[in-house]
Motif scaffolding. Structure first.
Motif, PDB file in Angstrom:
ATOM      1  N   GLY A  27       0.788  -1.210   0.000  1.00 37.29           N
ATOM      2  CA  GLY A  27       0.000   0.000   0.000  1.00 37.29           C
ATOM      3  C   GLY A  27       0.829   1.273   0.000  1.00 37.29           C
ATOM      4  N   ARG A  28       2.142   1.138   0.213  1.00 33.58           N
ATOM      5  CA  ARG A  28       3.020   2.298   0.209  1.00 33.58           C
ATOM      6  C   ARG A  28       3.535   2.537  -1.206  1.00 33.58           C
ATOM      7  N   GLY A  29       3.965   3.757  -1.462  1.00 32.18           N
ATOM      8  CA  GLY A  29       4.563   4.063  -2.753  1.00 32.18           C
ATOM      9  C   GLY A  29       5.860   3.292  -2.956  1.00 32.18           C
ATOM     10  N   ALA A  30       6.153   2.957  -4.198  1.00 37.22           N
ATOM     11  CA  ALA A  30       7.371   2.209  -4.506  1.00 37.22           C
ATOM     12  C   ALA A  30       8.602   3.013  -4.092  1.00 37.22           C
ATOM     13  N   ALA A  31       9.627   2.291  -3.601  1.00 36.79           N
ATOM     14  CA  ALA A  31      10.872   2.932  -3.156  1.00 36.79           C
ATOM     15  C   ALA A  31      12.056   2.152  -3.702  1.00 36.79           C
ATOM     16  N   GLU A  32      13.196   2.823  -3.809  1.00 40.47           N
ATOM     17  CA  GLU A  32      14.388   2.203  -4.380  1.00 40.47           C
ATOM     18  C   GLU A  32      14.830   0.977  -3.589  1.00 40.47           C
ATOM     19  N   ALA A  33      14.678   1.042  -2.261  1.00 39.00           N
ATOM     20  CA  ALA A  33      15.149  -0.063  -1.421  1.00 39.00           C
ATOM     21  C   ALA A  33      14.412  -1.363  -1.698  1.00 39.00           C
ATOM     22  N   GLU A  34      13.239  -1.300  -2.307  1.00 39.04           N
ATOM     23  CA  GLU A  34      12.475  -2.512  -2.585  1.00 39.04           C
ATOM     24  C   GLU A  34      13.210  -3.453  -3.535  1.00 39.04           C
ATOM     25  N   ARG A  35      14.153  -2.925  -4.273  1.00 39.75           N
ATOM     26  CA  ARG A  35      14.919  -3.759  -5.203  1.00 39.75           C
ATOM     27  C   ARG A  35      16.412  -3.723  -4.920  1.00 39.75           C
ATOM     28  N   ALA A  36      16.825  -2.988  -3.879  1.00 45.70           N
ATOM     29  CA  ALA A  36      18.249  -2.868  -3.564  1.00 45.70           C
ATOM     30  C   ALA A  36      18.718  -3.906  -2.563  1.00 45.70           C
TER      31      ALA A  36
END
Length: 542
Positions: free
Chosen positions: A286-295
């Motif tokens: 439910g949160r906006g996508a962030a760089e850490a999600e793939r880091a």
């Protein structure tokens, strides 16, 4: 004809089998001898190697013994995820005492019940939590001493019958107690979502088997970094320590779940395996996508109870495979397979080493495809809990006919996959039909405006149940009650569509995120609830 399923297998050849080799002291010694210098545990402030853990266990056991704690004594523990928590667990296990981790949200009668039932004479508690202990203290409790973590004894609220001191330093190392695999290591109290908590007696070997079965399904290997932000006072997080201990990995335990900081923590700790609960996944999505999600480096997460329609979305967005399955404080990882065996909406197949039945009210097996109560047995000695502490009648009831009765309603499909339907006590009887609150919740959760929901029974004037739903909407979303009813109509039987809808800002939860439905049931139909019948709208019965 009902199905009785047995998948028996012997453990891998490298599993120690002699009595006493599955106790915590034996596992600590084995890790120190095998891979002592490698990191084992961290709370992101303090770090232990395998050698450190064995030494800390022996020395904390020494300090406990110096204050009169003996083998078999219960030591209550009220503490968040920090190294002192694991110090007490290891020290008790080394000494042969029994640790009693308590949910840090426990208050009042529940906390008093746990202290009375366990008979703990010593409690180790964080200073900011101890006021709840003092407030719940009754003259007939066995509790005589409190060790304070992060504080001193100068608090004026201490009852006269309790001695409060700062946490003593580690003492002189003592020899490990000569323990058997079936000796109790911990008493873990259930969440108490439907009444007084029951103290589950967890033997040393049960934690080893948790690690063995869970680690195998997750594919944990030497050098892995396991990350949990779930509370160590529950089975999920506590058994992750044993995965690290026995599989030469490291556990990093964070203080609490933070939706905004979860992926940053995965990156910072260089985690490769993590642990989430069902409610956490939709919150993170439910949160906006962030760089850490793939880091991050995480390849897999143990994720029991995640609604099926969220699993693919989470993996596609974050690159983390979600592993479902079934286990409970009393049992073990009895149902579920590897990631290749996952099927959204199903818990998985029976694991090797366990037996399962799906039964009716008289413990007679029901046919595949029909719902019934899941009952289980384990092949390995002490892979399950030993009973409920101080509650022999509850133990006999749960383990009747030599099977553990889970209290969960499930369906076994013809191909061997198990599907969770509901907790037996959460079943709703309306219009002559049994309704699964879980199934209604899945429909509600599939609505894009809804973040979380709880479905429960409220009393009807017709001597049956009515269905009520408490709903939390996603930020910036709005939803009219009648629009939600129309959304439910084609997705649910007419009798399962909620009569009452209550849009709330939050739901009552335990520390590990379980919704406390008993609080919602006790509140009943609230003044803010919307009533379908009062609206005049008539459901179509298709």
């Amino acid at each position: 004809m009902g199905r009785i399923e047995t998948i028996a297998t012997r453990p891998a050849a490298d599993v120690p089998m002699a009595g006493g080799q599955l106790t915590l002291p034996a596992l600590l010694k084995a890790r120190a001898a095998r891979n002592g210098a490698a990191p084992l545990f961290s709370d992101r402030h303090t770090h232990w190697s395998g050698n450190d853990a064995a030494d800390i266990a022996a020395r904390r056991a020494g300090s406990l013994a110096a204050h009169g704690v003996k083998r078999g004594d219960r030591v209550a523990l009220l503490c968040t995820n920090r190294t002192e928590f694991m110090e007490i667990v290891l020290g008790c296990g080394w000494l042969g005492a029994i640790v009693v981790p308590i949910n840090t949200a426990s208050r009042g009668l529940q906390l008093e019940h746990i202290l009375r039932n366990s008979g703990a004479r010593l409690m180790v508690a964080e200073a900011h939590l101890v006021d709840a202990v003092y407030a719940a203290h009754a003259p007939d409790l066995a509790l005589k001493q409190v060790w304070l973590i992060g504080g001193d004894a100068s608090q004026p609220a201490v009852p006269a019958t309790i001695e409060a001191i700062a946490l003593p330093p580690l003492g002189h190392a003592c020899e490990a107690a000569p323990l058997a695999d079936g000796d109790a290591l911990a008493i873990l109290y259930t969440s108490g979502t439907s009444g007084l908590s029951k103290g589950v007696i967890c033997p040393h070997a049960q934690f080893f088997w948790w690690a063995h079965y869970t680690g195998a399904k997750l594919g944990v290997v030497a050098g892995d970094v396991l990350y949990t932000c779930l509370p160590l006072f529950h089975t999920n997080a506590l058994n992750s320590f044993f995965q690290a201990l026995t599989l030469d990995a490291q556990l990093v335990a964070d203080r609490r779940f933070s939706a905004s900081g979860f992926f940053d923590a995965l990156v910072a700790t260089r985690a490769t395996v993590t642990y989430v609960l069902g409610a956490m996944v939709p919150i993170l999505l439910g949160r906006g996508a962030a760089e850490a999600e793939r880091a991050h480096r995480v390849r897999i997460a143990l994720a029991p109870g995640v609604p099926g329609h969220f699993q693919e979305d989470f993996t596609a967005r974050c690159g983390i495979a979600l592993l479902d399955g079934y286990g409970s404080t009393e049992t073990n990882f009895a149902i579920g397979g590897g990631i290749e065996d996952q099927r959204p909406g199903f818990m998985g197949k029976l694991s090797p080493g366990f037996e399962a039945r799906v039964v009716d009210d008289c413990d007679r097996p029901v046919p595949d495809g029909e719902p019934g109560e899941l009952i289980l047995r384990a092949d390995e000695p002490f892979a399950f809990a030993s009973g409920y502490f101080g509650m022999p009648e509850k133990t006999v009831e749960a383990w009747r006919n030599l099977w553990f009765h889970t209290g969960d309603r499930v369906v076994r499909e013809a191909d061997g996959y198990y599907r969770f339907v509901d907790r037996l006590k959460d079943a709703i009887r309306r219009r002559g039909e049994n309704i699964s609150s879980f199934e209604v919740e899945q429909v509600l959760l599939s609505h894009p405006a809804i973040e979380t929901a709880a479905v429960f029974a409220v009393q009807s004037s017709l001597a049956e149940d009515e269905v009520m739903a408490a709903i939390v909407l996603r930020e910036t979303h709005a939803l009219a009650p009648l629009d939600l009813i129309r959304y439910c109509e084609p997705r649910l039987p007419y009798f399962a569509v909620p009569r009452y809808l209550d849009f709330v800002t939050d739901l009552p939860k335990t520390e590990n995120g379980k919704i406390q439905k008993y609080k919602l049931r006790d509140a009943g139909v609230t003044p803010t609830a919307w009533d379908l019948e009062a609206s005049g709208y008539r459901l179509g019965r298709k």
